[in-house]
Design a protein around this motif. Structure first.
Motif, short mmCIF file in Angstrom:
data_model
loop_
_atom_site.label_atom_id
_atom_site.label_comp_id
_atom_site.label_asym_id
_atom_site.label_seq_id
_atom_site.Cartn_x
_atom_site.Cartn_y
_atom_site.Cartn_z
N ARG A 152 0.87 -1.18 0.00
CA ARG A 152 0.00 0.00 0.00
C ARG A 152 0.90 1.23 0.00
NH1 ARG A 152 -3.91 -1.87 5.07
NH2 ARG A 152 -4.33 -3.99 4.34
N SER A 155 -0.64 4.64 1.03
CA SER A 155 -1.48 4.65 2.23
C SER A 155 -0.73 5.27 3.40
CB SER A 155 -1.92 3.23 2.58
OG SER A 155 -2.68 2.66 1.53
N GLU A 238 -8.38 -1.40 13.76
CA GLU A 238 -9.36 -0.82 12.84
C GLU A 238 -8.69 0.21 11.92
OE1 GLU A 238 -12.78 -1.49 12.34
OE2 GLU A 238 -11.94 -3.27 13.29
N SER A 240 -5.71 0.14 10.97
CA SER A 240 -4.77 -0.55 10.08
C SER A 240 -5.42 -0.98 8.77
CB SER A 240 -4.18 -1.77 10.79
OG SER A 240 -5.11 -2.83 10.88
N ARG A 241 -6.74 -0.98 8.71
CA ARG A 241 -7.43 -1.39 7.49
C ARG A 241 -7.01 -0.53 6.30
NH1 ARG A 241 -11.82 -4.78 8.34
NH2 ARG A 241 -12.49 -5.01 10.51
N ASP A 242 -6.76 0.74 6.55
CA ASP A 242 -6.43 1.66 5.46
C ASP A 242 -5.00 2.17 5.55
OD1 ASP A 242 -9.12 1.61 4.42
OD2 ASP A 242 -9.69 2.90 6.10
N ALA A 243 -4.16 1.50 6.34
CA ALA A 243 -2.79 1.96 6.56
C ALA A 243 -1.79 1.15 5.75
CB ALA A 243 -2.44 1.86 8.04
N THR A 246 1.29 0.10 10.31
CA THR A 246 0.82 0.51 11.63
C THR A 246 1.95 0.26 12.61
OG1 THR A 246 -1.45 -0.09 11.05
CG2 THR A 246 -0.96 0.25 13.38
N HIS A 273 -4.81 -5.57 10.05
CA HIS A 273 -5.23 -5.82 8.67
C HIS A 273 -4.17 -5.36 7.68
CE1 HIS A 273 -9.37 -6.81 9.93
NE2 HIS A 273 -9.17 -5.88 10.84
#
Length: 285
Positions: A152, A155, A238, A240-243, A246, A273
């Motif tokens: 990612r 991100s 939570e 971490s879903r879009d990270a 983390t 995640h």
């Protein structure tokens, strides 16, 4: 990333999670112009019988070592071909336990990367024994990636910060990663609303962090969040879903004689995640 020996260490065992870890480490090594060290630890499948007095043939032991060496050579060749910007790829073959070998080798690495089988999520515990031990006892920074983790690149980097010394080390590492990646940094602090003025104190602390980082790193986009929640591990999982990464600190001291991971870092590792970095204080003695 800084350090006298610019070595990115990664454990490889031939699994999908291991390949994911190697590729992740190779990208970092290419970015930071660091040496990539791929460590493969092997054990004879009947080795544990030796404690009962059993002996296996020397030729069979040599065959296992030869197979391990061939795997490691092939993996190094693959990495050199697929990641030509890595300045140097070197290999280490060890007969023994993977976790202990990685922990020992982490003393001279600026970063240690290890793979974990399965994806994150609170529905189940999926972090393997090797990943848990390395994350809990290695020296310096450990990044854990799951076999389902994709890259990612754009991100944000997320870091948990509560004002402790351990979280200050995590924040410092997270800032460096966000700058190197050219992405936004999200600093998160969780508070329990049952305590008087908890929200106000958390918000003030986050405002101070944002002001300081803006002064020290004017080109870095920082989002400082004061979030209600009694369980910081759940909150960070939570986020971490879009990270892209983390980051969390550890109050352990590294090494197998040190403390185990704290509840937040351990909980996040099991349920994140995406990739997680655990930042240990590196001991000089």
């Amino acid at each position: 990333m800084s350090g006298d020996a610019q070595v990115i260490l990664v454990g490889s065992d031939g699994s999908t999670a291991g390949k994911t870890a190697v590729d992740h480490a190779a990208r970092i090594a290419a970015r930071d112009h660091a040496t990539l060290e791929i460590l493969h630890a092997y054990q004879h499948p009947y080795g544990y019988y030796s404690m009962l007095g059993a002996v296996y043939p020397v030729s069979e032991s040599e065959e296992w070592r030869r197979a391990a060496a061939e795997f490691l050579t092939a993996e190094a060749e693959r990495v050199s071909k697929e990641f030509p910007d890595v300045p140097e790829v070197r290999v280490t073959l060890v007969q023994g336990g993977a976790a202990l070998s990685l922990v020992d080798a982490s003393r001279t690495a600026v970063l240690t990367v290890v793979g974990a089988r399965g994806a994150g999520g609170f529905a189940q515990l999926l972090l393997g024994a090797v990943s848990t031990q390395v994350a809990g006892h290695a020296h310096g920074v450990v990044e854990v990636v799951h076999e389902g983790d994709g890259e990612r690149d754009r991100s944000p980097v997320v870091v948990g910060y509560d004002g402790s010394d351990a979280s200050a080390l995590a924040l410092r590492f997270a800032v460096g990663e966000a700058v190197a990646r050219g992405v936004r940094l999200i600093v998160a602090r969780f508070y329990d609303s049952a305590f008087d003025n908890a929200a106000e104190r958390a918000q003030e602390a986050m405002a101070a962090v944002k002001t300081r980082l803006a002064s020290e790193h004017p080109g870095l986009e920082v989002e400082a969040l004061a979030l209600v929640g009694e369980n910081a591990a759940y909150g960070l999982a939570e986020l971490s879903r879009d990270a892209g990464l983390t980051v969390v600190g550890s109050r352990g001291h590294g090494g197998f004689t040190g403390l185990l991971l704290g509840s937040v870092s351990q909980g996040l590792l099991h349920h994140a995640h995406g990739p997680v970095a655990v930042v240990h204080e590196r001991k000089t003695s």
